[in-house]
Design a protein around this motif. Structure first.
Motif, mmCIF file in Angstrom:
data_model
loop_
_atom_site.group_PDB
_atom_site.id
_atom_site.type_symbol
_atom_site.label_atom_id
_atom_site.label_comp_id
_atom_site.label_asym_id
_atom_site.label_seq_id
_atom_site.Cartn_x
_atom_site.Cartn_y
_atom_site.Cartn_z
ATOM 1 N N ILE A 55 51.796 -57.872 -20.004
ATOM 2 C CA ILE A 55 52.295 -58.630 -21.238
ATOM 3 C C ILE A 55 53.322 -58.680 -21.144
ATOM 4 O O ILE A 55 54.456 -59.925 -21.525
ATOM 5 C CB ILE A 55 51.741 -57.865 -22.504
ATOM 6 C CG1 ILE A 55 50.690 -57.978 -22.764
ATOM 7 C CG2 ILE A 55 52.287 -59.066 -23.752
ATOM 8 C CD1 ILE A 55 49.949 -57.490 -24.427
ATOM 9 N N CYS A 56 54.651 -58.013 -20.593
ATOM 10 C CA CYS A 56 56.289 -57.844 -20.560
ATOM 11 C C CYS A 56 56.798 -58.786 -19.083
ATOM 12 O O CYS A 56 58.072 -58.616 -19.085
ATOM 13 C CB CYS A 56 56.765 -57.170 -20.447
ATOM 14 S SG CYS A 56 56.970 -56.031 -21.815
ATOM 15 N N GLY A 57 54.935 -59.236 -18.776
ATOM 16 C CA GLY A 57 55.931 -60.460 -17.210
ATOM 17 C C GLY A 57 55.724 -59.164 -15.929
ATOM 18 O O GLY A 57 56.246 -59.448 -14.860
ATOM 19 N N PRO A 64 49.732 -62.716 -5.883
ATOM 20 C CA PRO A 64 51.494 -62.539 -6.166
ATOM 21 C C PRO A 64 51.530 -64.125 -7.145
ATOM 22 O O PRO A 64 52.796 -64.093 -7.176
ATOM 23 C CB PRO A 64 51.278 -63.901 -4.746
ATOM 24 C CG PRO A 64 49.938 -63.993 -4.614
ATOM 25 C CD PRO A 64 49.244 -62.762 -5.116
ATOM 26 N N VAL A 65 50.741 -64.541 -8.040
ATOM 27 C CA VAL A 65 50.915 -65.301 -8.995
ATOM 28 C C VAL A 65 50.273 -64.943 -9.726
ATOM 29 O O VAL A 65 49.070 -64.863 -9.970
ATOM 30 C CB VAL A 65 50.952 -66.929 -8.839
ATOM 31 C CG1 VAL A 65 51.224 -68.004 -9.549
ATOM 32 C CG2 VAL A 65 51.348 -67.374 -7.354
ATOM 33 N N ALA A 66 51.212 -64.694 -11.237
ATOM 34 C CA ALA A 66 50.280 -64.123 -12.357
ATOM 35 C C ALA A 66 51.189 -64.465 -13.792
ATOM 36 O O ALA A 66 52.210 -64.994 -13.523
ATOM 37 C CB ALA A 66 50.154 -62.455 -12.345
ATOM 38 N N ALA A 67 50.529 -64.644 -14.983
ATOM 39 C CA ALA A 67 51.153 -65.359 -15.836
ATOM 40 C C ALA A 67 50.114 -64.807 -17.183
ATOM 41 O O ALA A 67 48.524 -64.339 -17.500
ATOM 42 C CB ALA A 67 51.464 -67.154 -15.652
ATOM 43 N N VAL A 68 51.118 -64.767 -18.255
ATOM 44 C CA VAL A 68 49.864 -64.533 -19.397
ATOM 45 C C VAL A 68 50.348 -65.712 -19.980
ATOM 46 O O VAL A 68 50.819 -66.776 -20.998
ATOM 47 C CB VAL A 68 51.321 -62.897 -20.418
ATOM 48 C CG1 VAL A 68 50.716 -62.492 -21.635
ATOM 49 C CG2 VAL A 68 51.487 -62.082 -19.300
ATOM 50 N N GLY A 69 48.706 -65.809 -21.222
ATOM 51 C CA GLY A 69 48.707 -66.259 -21.699
ATOM 52 C C GLY A 69 48.246 -66.086 -23.461
ATOM 53 O O GLY A 69 48.420 -64.949 -23.305
ATOM 54 N N SER A 70 48.470 -66.798 -24.976
ATOM 55 C CA SER A 70 48.416 -65.935 -25.726
ATOM 56 C C SER A 70 47.545 -66.974 -27.111
ATOM 57 O O SER A 70 47.602 -68.027 -26.664
ATOM 58 C CB SER A 70 49.866 -65.195 -26.524
ATOM 59 O OG SER A 70 50.474 -66.242 -27.051
ATOM 60 N N PHE A 71 46.919 -66.534 -27.616
ATOM 61 C CA PHE A 71 46.783 -67.646 -28.585
ATOM 62 C C PHE A 71 46.683 -66.566 -30.314
ATOM 63 O O PHE A 71 46.395 -65.108 -29.887
ATOM 64 C CB PHE A 71 44.823 -67.549 -28.057
ATOM 65 C CG PHE A 71 44.614 -68.410 -29.380
ATOM 66 C CD1 PHE A 71 44.873 -69.481 -29.423
ATOM 67 C CD2 PHE A 71 43.059 -68.072 -30.659
ATOM 68 C CE1 PHE A 71 44.518 -70.597 -30.743
ATOM 69 C CE2 PHE A 71 43.328 -68.989 -31.801
ATOM 70 C CZ PHE A 71 43.406 -70.817 -31.397
ATOM 71 N N LEU A 155 45.689 -62.642 -19.315
ATOM 72 C CA LEU A 155 45.956 -62.009 -17.620
ATOM 73 C C LEU A 155 45.218 -62.876 -16.973
ATOM 74 O O LEU A 155 44.304 -62.930 -16.811
ATOM 75 C CB LEU A 155 46.533 -60.486 -16.996
ATOM 76 C CG LEU A 155 46.756 -60.482 -15.853
ATOM 77 C CD1 LEU A 155 48.122 -60.995 -15.404
ATOM 78 C CD2 LEU A 155 47.393 -59.056 -15.398
ATOM 79 N N VAL A 156 46.190 -63.851 -16.458
ATOM 80 C CA VAL A 156 45.903 -65.294 -15.639
ATOM 81 C C VAL A 156 46.378 -65.165 -14.342
ATOM 82 O O VAL A 156 47.502 -64.839 -13.822
ATOM 83 C CB VAL A 156 45.867 -66.276 -16.341
ATOM 84 C CG1 VAL A 156 45.447 -67.258 -15.512
ATOM 85 C CG2 VAL A 156 45.202 -66.297 -17.683
ATOM 86 N N VAL A 157 45.319 -64.932 -12.973
ATOM 87 C CA VAL A 157 46.437 -64.792 -11.565
ATOM 88 C C VAL A 157 45.816 -65.392 -11.278
ATOM 89 O O VAL A 157 44.348 -65.955 -11.500
ATOM 90 C CB VAL A 157 46.048 -63.616 -11.252
ATOM 91 C CG1 VAL A 157 46.358 -62.168 -12.430
ATOM 92 C CG2 VAL A 157 44.414 -62.829 -11.529
ATOM 93 N N MET A 158 45.962 -65.428 -9.874
ATOM 94 C CA MET A 158 45.680 -66.194 -8.805
ATOM 95 C C MET A 158 45.617 -65.052 -7.293
ATOM 96 O O MET A 158 47.341 -64.213 -7.212
ATOM 97 C CB MET A 158 46.205 -67.583 -8.329
ATOM 98 C CG MET A 158 46.126 -68.573 -9.596
ATOM 99 S SD MET A 158 46.628 -70.274 -8.122
ATOM 100 C CE MET A 158 45.242 -70.777 -7.492
#
Length: 211
Positions: A55-57, A64-71, A155-158
């Motif tokens: 959650i803190c990155g 190798p590529v990941a990002a955090v989305g929220s709602f 947590l969204v990744v590729m």
């Protein structure tokens, strides 16, 4: 001693006791102490509640590529909140991918010594513009958490192969739209040499070759 004097004396004693109790209460009141957060740990926003490191990155192993989305918290239910958080995560992932693709082009230029700074920046910029949430079709949410305030995090990744394919698509579209800039960047290379240079860039950044 008459009754009036006794009554006044009693009232004075009672008042003294009240004041003493009040004074004692004020001097012994304990103020809550705010705990200090450990800077090496992850916490949910504005709380002292521990959160998963992602959650803190913090980088996620194997992706190798990941990002955090929220709602935010709503009455629409868990499934809806997770879908919305995932959609936000895909948008954030596109931003992260743009940064990586731009760095990939610039790192290649520094390593090989090709292209002047203006040309390198132009190629990096036009390539970044090809990255959209739509081409990141392999992106997926692999974890969810709900914060103390009800916010849902995704947590969204590729994976490396998916990231490599998306990067290759962006490079090819960039080349198609701006061939003159690419030729200044990589020189007069044949098509097969150009493909090889692109693959080298991608493998260096994502640790995988596009298939």
């Amino acid at each position: 001693m008459n009754k009036k004097v006794i009554s006044q004396l009693g009232a004075a004693l009672i008042l003294t006791g009240v004041v003493a109790c009040s004074s004692s209460s004020e001097t012994t009141r304990i103020e809550p102490v705010k705990l200090e957060q450990d800077p090496n740990l992850c916490y949910f926003d504005d709380t002292e509640v521990r959160a998963p490191d992602w959650i803190c990155g913090t980088p996620v192993e194997g992706y190798p590529v990941a990002a955090v989305g929220s709602f935010r918290d709503t009455k629409a239910g868990t499934s809806f909140a997770r879908n919305q958080a995932t959609m936000d995560g895909r948008v954030q992932l596109a931003t992260e991918m743009k940064a990586k693709v731009g760095a990939m082009v610039k790192n290649h230029a520094e390593t090989t010594g090709v292209g002047d700074q203006q040309t390198v920046d132009a190629v990096a910029s036009v390539t970044q513009r090809q990255i959209t949430a739509e081409i990141l079709f392999g992106a997926k949410a692999i974890n969810y958490r709900k914060g103390p305030d009800g916010t849902t995090y995704a947590l969204v990744v590729m994976d490396p192969q998916q990231a490599a394919v998306a990067a290759k698509q962006a490079l090819q579209t960039s080349y198609k739209n701006q061939q003159a800039q690419w030729q200044r960047f990589l020189g007069e290379k044949a098509q097969n040499e150009l493909e090889s240079e692109m693959d080298k860039m991608i493998n260096s950044e994502f640790g995988a070759m596009p298939q």
